[in-house]
Write a protein that holds these residues in place. Structure first.
Motif, PDB file in Angstrom:
ATOM      1  N   ILE A 153       2.361   0.038  -6.122  1.00 57.01           N
ATOM      2  CA  ILE A 153       1.381  -0.411  -5.136  1.00 57.01           C
ATOM      3  C   ILE A 153       0.411  -1.414  -5.760  1.00 57.01           C
TER       4      ILE A 153
ATOM      5  N   TYR B 167     -10.289  12.789   4.282  1.00 56.84           N
ATOM      6  CA  TYR B 167      -9.013  12.126   4.007  1.00 56.84           C
ATOM      7  C   TYR B 167      -7.909  13.133   3.777  1.00 56.84           C
TER       8      TYR B 167
ATOM      9  N   PHE C 114      -3.174  -2.708  -4.468  1.00 58.22           N
ATOM     10  CA  PHE C 114      -4.199  -2.694  -3.431  1.00 58.22           C
ATOM     11  C   PHE C 114      -4.933  -4.011  -3.327  1.00 58.22           C
TER      12      PHE C 114
ATOM     13  N   LYS D  93      -7.991  12.000  -5.964  1.00 56.79           N
ATOM     14  CA  LYS D  93      -8.009  13.334  -5.339  1.00 56.79           C
ATOM     15  C   LYS D  93      -6.585  13.804  -5.127  1.00 56.79           C
TER      16      LYS D  93
ATOM     17  N   ASP E 284     -11.064   7.510   1.333  1.00 56.01           N
ATOM     18  CA  ASP E 284     -10.410   8.031   0.138  1.00 56.01           C
ATOM     19  C   ASP E 284     -11.209   7.699  -1.115  1.00 56.01           C
TER      20      ASP E 284
ATOM     21  N   THR F 104       0.808  -1.214   0.000  1.00 56.20           N
ATOM     22  CA  THR F 104       0.000   0.000   0.000  1.00 56.20           C
ATOM     23  C   THR F 104       0.838   1.260   0.000  1.00 56.20           C
ATOM     24  N   SER F 105       2.124   1.178   0.398  1.00 52.80           N
ATOM     25  CA  SER F 105       2.835   2.456   0.465  1.00 52.80           C
ATOM     26  C   SER F 105       4.211   2.467  -0.154  1.00 52.80           C
ATOM     27  N   SER F 106       4.610   1.426  -0.880  1.00 47.58           N
ATOM     28  CA  SER F 106       5.797   1.645  -1.695  1.00 47.58           C
ATOM     29  C   SER F 106       5.519   1.158  -3.112  1.00 47.58           C
ATOM     30  N   TRP F 107       6.154   1.843  -4.032  1.00 50.50           N
ATOM     31  CA  TRP F 107       5.816   1.679  -5.432  1.00 50.50           C
ATOM     32  C   TRP F 107       6.404   0.404  -5.994  1.00 50.50           C
TER      33      TRP F 107
ATOM     34  N   GLU G   1      -0.044   7.571  -6.516  1.00 53.85           N
ATOM     35  CA  GLU G   1      -0.958   6.610  -7.137  1.00 53.85           C
ATOM     36  C   GLU G   1      -2.216   6.444  -6.289  1.00 53.85           C
ATOM     37  N   ALA G   2      -2.024   6.378  -4.977  1.00 53.79           N
ATOM     38  CA  ALA G   2      -3.171   6.202  -4.094  1.00 53.79           C
ATOM     39  C   ALA G   2      -4.101   7.410  -4.125  1.00 53.79           C
ATOM     40  N   GLU G   3      -3.508   8.585  -4.400  1.00 56.58           N
ATOM     41  CA  GLU G   3      -4.311   9.810  -4.370  1.00 56.58           C
ATOM     42  C   GLU G   3      -4.787  10.229  -5.747  1.00 56.58           C
TER      43      GLU G   3
ATOM     44  N   LYS H 165       7.775   5.674  -1.705  1.00 59.46           N
ATOM     45  CA  LYS H 165       6.615   6.104  -0.930  1.00 59.46           C
ATOM     46  C   LYS H 165       5.885   7.244  -1.607  1.00 59.46           C
TER      47      LYS H 165
ATOM     48  N   LEU I 275       5.785   7.858  -4.887  1.00 55.10           N
ATOM     49  CA  LEU I 275       5.053   7.317  -6.040  1.00 55.10           C
ATOM     50  C   LEU I 275       3.792   6.601  -5.584  1.00 55.10           C
ATOM     51  N   ALA I 276       3.932   5.843  -4.491  1.00 51.41           N
ATOM     52  CA  ALA I 276       2.769   5.125  -3.975  1.00 51.41           C
ATOM     53  C   ALA I 276       1.687   6.102  -3.549  1.00 51.41           C
ATOM     54  N   ARG I 277       2.116   7.183  -2.917  1.00 52.51           N
ATOM     55  CA  ARG I 277       1.156   8.175  -2.444  1.00 52.51           C
ATOM     56  C   ARG I 277       0.447   8.841  -3.629  1.00 52.51           C
TER      57      ARG I 277
END
Lengths: 553, 345
Positions: free
Chosen positions: A238, A418, A240, B92, A409, A233-236, B87-89, B81, B83-85
């Motif tokens: 990702i 969020y 899910f 938004k 989110d 979830t937090s390193s590329w 992608e997750a966002e 981290k 890049l992950a952020r």
């Protein structure tokens, strides 16, 4: 008044549904829609994928071994402090709680610095370098985690041992049983139910643990479900759907084990409290046996507290990381840098403190309302509130966070919480609500209902009774709950790592990021400060709860 | 009954209003998109996601805030981290400016249309051309070269080349940063493989069988070498090693003779930015003399070819491999995947 009550109950259930149950449900939902299409078997693919399967078995193995390790340490300790003259030393209980209050990611780092080649241990005793390779493997991690969990199992076992009435043991002795025979045939079976509950608790806590595997596990290449969820979830890049599959499996495992634990406690509970005043039997130790007992306790505390705290403290005052343990190499500059006003670290510390303050206060208010609604959980809405409000304590923190992220989110979410401060508060409140609920509930059930009835008979309105009778009596548990929440909010790592808005850090994430990217000495100095705060709080809680006994009885 | 229902309804409505008002209060903390301001006077906010080093990022943030009065919200993390952020966002987006420690990652963002070109950036013409985009989608404001960091107390005869590290004398003595976290380690692996082709994997497999441990982000890989728990880090970022060395720690670094990979640190403006003017000013600031000096002081290599470093080789003097950047962009994800598979076994 009944309307109020029914209405309050409905509201409480709705709130808990929205905040706790729906996020967990969404994890499941996301995991069975891996590519936008329904695939009920998707979470099970972790048993097909080699890496994921290995992760799963690693996790289970770790849990089992930690249960074994903890038992090995806790059983003798509990017996000594319940059944011998040493039990009068109550201050030992406070010391024994310290390993549990030490955040595992900090403790692990302390152990690593102590045991690694050219580490502090080797600098004291050069020949100890031979030990190092034996430490940096799974058994080392089991040792670290067992020492961390030790206080939990110790408390459970000791309380169970205290309840084994001396007269039962005496009966066995009178009939000719030897000490070991009595232990095996009388004490152990009576302990079984408590032990099983404790062991399952340790197991579930171990497989939900993130900090130790994230710091120590990475060092030895041992990956478990929690660390993999965080990775996906937090390193590329990702992923899910993999993360939610792992989360679903972890969640189901935990729930199954909780269910088993409740079955066991129902089936194997014996009546050990008869109402007749029964002092537990105290075994008289010979002089050498007393010595042995003391040596055991001191050695255990030295390993569980001494080693990590020594390393943390030393690392926080070393000028050069490669300079070794010599006086010239010690300095307080890291503390100066850390506590400089306006520095990144000071901001992180302030964030932690203010966040903990807000969260602890909200938790106490909501927790009390819930606990009063639950009362003695007689009706089914009460039972539902009870179950739901304790759920976050059952569910691994990382799973809860993943669920919260999915829900808050989501594109359809109308409340833009969020990535704000509010989201952090919400997450923490959900995490730590169970503590106040439990404290207050336990306290409330001790108060005799006749007190409320007396208040009402004498003409007191509901709020008057609440204000003048219930709340004053609950005050000790409210305070204990507040302090407990405050303490654990300061050290919370995994929730903070995954949910903090971009520009915000807490002391825990600060420490973690110093381990990863920055200056380890600064991280350790921060660790000393936050752990120091924790211990002060712990002493406070201890004081309050010892007072509480006095004020209620 | 109906009366009760009505009462209940009334109460429900009240509660809903309450809930709504609470959520509105909590919304107050969300940064409102600043109105487009004139170029001269900047105000409002800017959200920057920046890779390390922490101190440099913080200095740049403070310098920019002081200069423009714009309030910078900064998220510091490893490239992985960030890049992950992002992608997750995706649904938004929050970030206005992104600073990474990996070029292919920035190029990947550009290809997926997430960047906003800013061709007119001041001093852009002075940058090394090979690491920045001609259309201004990203500018590499600083660089780091990857080398072999070693503990000077433990290693008296440092290795000369990457393949030296597969020798048995170094068994279980070496760390390598995790490319899923460290952008520069990812650049090293993809860059090396883009030159060597499939046979490049042999090096990594041999390293693995020589006991090389994948040890988290750069600092996590380097710290054991500083304290002497390990002897060397392969693909260590040079600035971190030089920084420790300057402090007096017993470490040093070599660049293998065969050539290494230079990992640029590209900065880019996101297409979804709500604070474009502020973002552009930030980009100008990154390329200014002031920041370029900060970069050199942090032991990184300045992205501008006209800013010189002292006491260590500059970007043009370090032996480099002839990397194929197209291949790197196309294969970054799969390389990271395969790399971690090898080292996790």
């Amino acid at each position: 008044m009944n309307h109020y009550k029914r209405f309050g109950m409905t509201l409480a259930i709705l709130l808990l549904l929205m905040l706790v149950v729906i996020p967990l449900f969404f994890i499941f939902l996301t995991s069975i829609f891996p590519n936008g299409s329904l695939n009920l078997a998707a979470p099970l693919r972790i048993f097909i994928d080699n890496d994921l399967r290995e992760t799963f078995f690693n996790t289970i193995l770790l849990g089992v071994l930690v249960v074994g390790g903890t038992t090995l340490f806790a059983l003798p300790l509990a017996w000594i402090l319940a059944k011998t003259a040493l039990r009068k030393h109550e201050w030992l209980d406070v010391l024994i709680m310290i390993p549990f209050m030490t955040p595992p990611y900090i403790g692990s780092m302390g152990w690593i610095l102590f045991m690694q080649p050219k580490g502090y241990f080797e600098q004291f005793i050069p020949s100890s370098s031979k030990l190092s390779p034996y430490f940096f493997n799974l058994l080392g991690m089991v040792l670290i985690m067992s020492l961390h969990m030790l206080p939990l199992l110790y408390l459970i076992l000791r309380n169970a041992l205290l309840q084994v009435s001396g007269s039962i043991e005496d009966a066995a002795f009178i009939h000719g049983g030897k000490a070991f025979y009595v232990f095996r045939r009388i004490v152990l079976p009576l302990l079984f139910s408590s032990y099983a509950m404790g062991a399952l608790l340790i197991f579930v806590k171990s497989i939900s643990e993130f900090g130790a595997p994230a710091t120590f596990g990475r060092r030895i290449g041992y990956y478990v479900i929690t660390t993999e969820i965080q990775k996906y979830t937090s390193s590329w890049p990702i992923d899910f759907s993999k993360a939610t599959s792992l989360a679903t499996v972890l969640l189901s495992t935990c729930l199954i084990f909780w269910y088993v634990s409740s079955l066991i406690s129902r089936k194997f509970t014996y009546n050990t409290i008869s109402g007749k005043g029964s002092e537990g039997k105290i075994y008289v130790l010979k002089r050498w046996q007393t010595w042995l007992a003391w040596i055991y306790i001191i050695a255990l505390l030295a390993i569980a507290i001494g080693v990590p705290y020594f390393s943390i403290l030393v690392a926080s005052i070393m000028k050069l990381r490669g300079g070794g343990l010599v006086w010239q190499n010690f300095t307080l500059i890291h503390y100066e840098k850390l506590l400089a006003w306006g520095s990144e670290s000071m901001e992180a510390l302030m964030n932690s403190l203010s966040l903990s303050l807000i969260v602890a206060t909200i938790c106490v208010i909501i927790g009390t309302v819930f606990a009063l609604a639950i009362q003695k959980s007689r009706t089914w809405p009460q039972r539902i509130i009870d179950l739901f409000s304790l759920l976050p304590n059952t569910v691994p923190g990382i799973v809860m966070v993943v669920g919260l992220i999915i829900v808050w989110d989501a594109p359809w979410m109308p409340i833009p919480l969020y990535n704000t401060y509010g989201m952090v508060v919400l997450t923490y409140v959900i995490f730590f609500l169970p503590y106040t609920v439990q404290y207050v509930k336990a306290n409330y059930s001790q108060i005799d209902e006749s007190l409320f009835q007396a208040g009402r008979v004498l003409g007191g309105k509901m709020f008057y009774v609440l204000r003048r009778i219930i709340l004053p009596l609950l005050l000790p548990s409210l305070l204990a709950g507040w302090m407990m929440t405050f303490t654990i909010s300061i050290r919370e790592l995994v929730g903070a790592l995954m949910i903090l808005p971009p520009a915000m850090q807490t002391s825990a994430t600060y420490i973690y990021s110093q381990f990863e990217q920055g200056d380890l000495s600064l991280g350790m100095a921060m660790a000393v400060i936050s752990v120091g705060l924790t211990i002060v709080m712990l002493l406070g809680i201890n004081k309050i709860s010892s007072k509480r006994k006095w004020s209620i009885e | 009954m109906t009366l009760l229902n009505k009462r209940l309804k009334k109460r429900l409505i009240m509660v809903m209003a309450l809930v709504a008002s609470i959520s509105i209060i909590s919304c107050g903390t969300i940064p409102k998109p600043a109105p487009a301001t004139a170029e001269v006077t900047l105000s409002g906010k800017l959200t920057v996601y920046s890779a390390g080093p922490n101190d440099l990022a913080t200095n740049i943030q403070k310098g920019f805030e002081k200069k423009t009065g714009v309030q910078v919200e900064m998220f510091q993390g490893t490239t992985g981290k960030i890049l992950a952020r992002l992608e997750a966002e995706k649904a938004k987006p929050v970030a206005d400016v992104v600073v990474l420690a990996s070029l292919p990652s920035a190029q990947g963002l550009m290809k997926s249309g997430m960047t906003l070109p800013y061709k007119e950036a001041k001093n852009a013409d002075k940058l090394f051309p090979q690491w920045s985009d001609q259309d201004g989608n990203y500018y590499s404001y600083s660089l780091s070269a990857l080398g072999i960091a070693y503990n000077t107390k433990l290693v008296t005869n440092p290795p000369k080349d990457w393949t030296d590290l597969t020798k048995p004398e170094w068994k279980d003595q070496i760390n390598i940063p995790d490319p899923a976290l460290s952008g520069s380690a990812a650049d090293f692996a993809t860059g090396y493989l883009s030159v060597k082709g499939d046979s490049g994997w042999d090096l990594f497999k041999q390293l693995k069988s020589n006991g090389v441990l994948m040890a988290g982000a750069n600092q996590e890989a380097l710290d054991p070498v500083i304290t002497g728990a390990k002897s060397m880090v392969i693909a260590s970022v040079d600035y971190m090693t030089y920084q420790a060395k300057a402090k007096g720690e017993p470490v040093d670094l070599i660049y293998p003779a065969e050539g290494t990979v230079i990992s640029p640190r590209p900065a880019l403006i996101t297409k979804t930015s709500n604070n474009v003017e502020n973002a552009k000013a930030f980009m100008d600031y990154l390329l200014s003399d002031e920041v370029q000096k900060m970069v050199a002081d942090a032991y990184l290599l300045p992205g501008r070819s006209d800013v010189k470093v002292q006491g260590r080789p500059s970007a043009s003097e370090i032996p480099t491999l002839k990397v194929n950047s197209d291949w790197m962009i196309a294969n970054q994800k799969s390389v990271i995947q395969k790399f971690t598979d090898i080292f996790k076994k």
